[in-house]
Write a protein that holds these residues in place. Sequence first.
Motif, PDB file in Angstrom:
ATOM      1  N   ALA A 116      31.573  33.154  37.026  1.00 44.34           N
ATOM      2  CA  ALA A 116      31.805  32.959  38.461  1.00 44.34           C
ATOM      3  C   ALA A 116      32.880  33.907  38.956  1.00 44.34           C
ATOM      4  O   ALA A 116      33.625  34.507  38.174  1.00 44.34           O
ATOM      5  N   HIS A 117      32.945  34.038  40.291  1.00 42.78           N
ATOM      6  CA  HIS A 117      34.048  34.739  40.952  1.00 42.78           C
ATOM      7  C   HIS A 117      34.795  33.717  41.814  1.00 42.78           C
ATOM      8  O   HIS A 117      34.219  32.736  42.294  1.00 42.78           O
ATOM      9  N   GLY A 118      36.083  33.970  42.019  1.00 50.81           N
ATOM     10  CA  GLY A 118      36.872  33.042  42.830  1.00 50.81           C
ATOM     11  C   GLY A 118      38.076  33.737  43.423  1.00 50.81           C
ATOM     12  O   GLY A 118      38.317  34.926  43.187  1.00 50.81           O
ATOM     13  N   GLU A 119      38.844  32.985  44.207  1.00 51.75           N
ATOM     14  CA  GLU A 119      40.057  33.516  44.803  1.00 51.75           C
ATOM     15  C   GLU A 119      41.233  32.638  44.414  1.00 51.75           C
ATOM     16  O   GLU A 119      41.107  31.418  44.285  1.00 51.75           O
ATOM     17  N   ILE A 120      42.378  33.279  44.198  1.00 50.86           N
ATOM     18  CA  ILE A 120      43.580  32.555  43.779  1.00 50.86           C
ATOM     19  C   ILE A 120      44.182  31.842  44.979  1.00 50.86           C
ATOM     20  O   ILE A 120      44.348  32.422  46.051  1.00 50.86           O
ATOM     21  N   VAL A 121      44.500  30.557  44.815  1.00 51.32           N
ATOM     22  CA  VAL A 121      45.152  29.767  45.858  1.00 51.32           C
ATOM     23  C   VAL A 121      46.351  29.051  45.243  1.00 51.32           C
ATOM     24  O   VAL A 121      46.501  29.006  44.018  1.00 51.32           O
ATOM     25  N   VAL A 122      47.207  28.526  46.086  1.00 49.37           N
ATOM     26  CA  VAL A 122      48.371  27.767  45.639  1.00 49.37           C
ATOM     27  C   VAL A 122      48.215  26.325  46.098  1.00 49.37           C
ATOM     28  O   VAL A 122      48.005  26.069  47.286  1.00 49.37           O
ATOM     29  N   VAL A 123      48.294  25.393  45.159  1.00 48.16           N
ATOM     30  CA  VAL A 123      48.159  23.969  45.451  1.00 48.16           C
ATOM     31  C   VAL A 123      49.378  23.253  44.889  1.00 48.16           C
ATOM     32  O   VAL A 123      49.592  23.237  43.679  1.00 48.16           O
ATOM     33  N   ASP A 124      50.201  22.687  45.785  1.00 48.19           N
ATOM     34  CA  ASP A 124      51.420  21.984  45.354  1.00 48.19           C
ATOM     35  C   ASP A 124      52.260  22.850  44.438  1.00 48.19           C
ATOM     36  O   ASP A 124      52.714  22.422  43.366  1.00 48.19           O
ATOM     37  N   GLN A 125      52.470  24.107  44.816  1.00 51.05           N
ATOM     38  CA  GLN A 125      53.294  25.068  44.094  1.00 51.05           C
ATOM     39  C   GLN A 125      52.687  25.530  42.774  1.00 51.05           C
ATOM     40  O   GLN A 125      53.331  26.254  42.010  1.00 51.05           O
ATOM     41  N   ASP A 126      51.474  25.093  42.456  1.00 51.51           N
ATOM     42  CA  ASP A 126      50.784  25.553  41.252  1.00 51.51           C
ATOM     43  C   ASP A 126      49.657  26.500  41.644  1.00 51.51           C
ATOM     44  O   ASP A 126      49.030  26.345  42.691  1.00 51.51           O
ATOM     45  N   TYR A 127      49.386  27.471  40.783  1.00 52.91           N
ATOM     46  CA  TYR A 127      48.250  28.360  41.012  1.00 52.91           C
ATOM     47  C   TYR A 127      46.951  27.651  40.666  1.00 52.91           C
ATOM     48  O   TYR A 127      46.871  26.865  39.727  1.00 52.91           O
ATOM     49  N   ALA A 128      45.904  27.952  41.442  1.00 47.92           N
ATOM     50  CA  ALA A 128      44.571  27.417  41.185  1.00 47.92           C
ATOM     51  C   ALA A 128      43.565  28.481  41.601  1.00 47.92           C
ATOM     52  O   ALA A 128      43.930  29.519  42.163  1.00 47.92           O
ATOM     53  N   VAL A 129      42.304  28.259  41.278  1.00 42.06           N
ATOM     54  CA  VAL A 129      41.260  29.202  41.675  1.00 42.06           C
ATOM     55  C   VAL A 129      40.186  28.453  42.443  1.00 42.06           C
ATOM     56  O   VAL A 129      39.753  27.380  42.027  1.00 42.06           O
ATOM     57  N   ARG A 130      39.812  28.990  43.605  1.00 39.50           N
ATOM     58  CA  ARG A 130      38.730  28.418  44.396  1.00 39.50           C
ATOM     59  C   ARG A 130      37.465  29.237  44.129  1.00 39.50           C
ATOM     60  O   ARG A 130      37.439  30.437  44.344  1.00 39.50           O
ATOM     61  N   ILE A 131      36.428  28.569  43.608  1.00 39.68           N
ATOM     62  CA  ILE A 131      35.197  29.251  43.257  1.00 39.68           C
ATOM     63  C   ILE A 131      34.482  29.698  44.535  1.00 39.68           C
ATOM     64  O   ILE A 131      34.247  28.911  45.443  1.00 39.68           O
ATOM     65  N   THR A 132      34.141  30.992  44.604  1.00 33.65           N
ATOM     66  CA  THR A 132      33.438  31.527  45.760  1.00 33.65           C
ATOM     67  C   THR A 132      32.000  31.903  45.440  1.00 33.65           C
ATOM     68  O   THR A 132      31.165  31.989  46.334  1.00 33.65           O
ATOM     69  N   LYS A 133      31.701  32.144  44.146  1.00 29.57           N
ATOM     70  CA  LYS A 133      30.332  32.521  43.773  1.00 29.57           C
ATOM     71  C   LYS A 133      30.075  32.146  42.326  1.00 29.57           C
ATOM     72  O   LYS A 133      30.883  32.463  41.449  1.00 29.57           O
ATOM     73  N   ILE A 134      28.958  31.474  42.063  1.00 28.98           N
ATOM     74  CA  ILE A 134      28.513  31.167  40.711  1.00 28.98           C
ATOM     75  C   ILE A 134      27.467  32.210  40.318  1.00 28.98           C
ATOM     76  O   ILE A 134      26.513  32.453  41.056  1.00 28.98           O
TER      77      ILE A 134
END
Length: 234
Positions: free
Chosen positions: A208-226
Amino acid sequence: MSMTTTSTALPLAAAQALAGVLPTGTPLTPRLHTMGGFDGSTGRAVVATFVGSVSADLAVVLIGAPDLVDDTADGAPVVALQDVLQPALEAASDAFGAGVLDDARVEDASDLFSDPATVVFELAAPNGVGGWFAVRIRESIAEKPPFIGSLSGKLGRINNVEMALTVEIGRTRMPVRDVLAMEPGAVIELDRSAGSPADVLLNGRLIAHGEIVVVDQDYAVRITKILDAAEDLD
């Protein structure tokens, strides 16, 4: 704009939850906006994205809302508008079930408001319209294709097998001498530009591809394409 009861049920629940928490001087009541013509330019939009079994883009515009809100009588410190509206957006996201809401941000939401897939609500005040709330449901993974016959039973045997999920933002090739010369503060240039999608790999395989986001001061990845089996070979 013609909306069915089914397509507006979740957005309406989200709008009602948001209106109940908005920090406004007068109560606001969500009302389906059906006349069209709103381009999001009436005020600053506070935008957030919810990712879960149902994913959605959310945006709030409050008429006359300042970019910053005074926190004390002498004007300092100040609280950003997106921080003030974050609890209301979190309340709205509860309507979509389990998931994660990213940090709210102020940006141009004209594309979101004009998207035919977006449900827009007027936030009605006693003396007129106090703002707008937009909801665009992006995906639903609640319904999954069923497995049949013995295949379902065989797959069930590996449900609890742990696999390594890796998020990769870029790569580079370096001579050994450059690696040995690295010190704290050294900058390593990667093979992709800022803002490019991150790669999501399962046991080393691109899925998959995704974009890096910040959630409650932690890094996370939001999936944009499978990716399917053919795409991950590109």
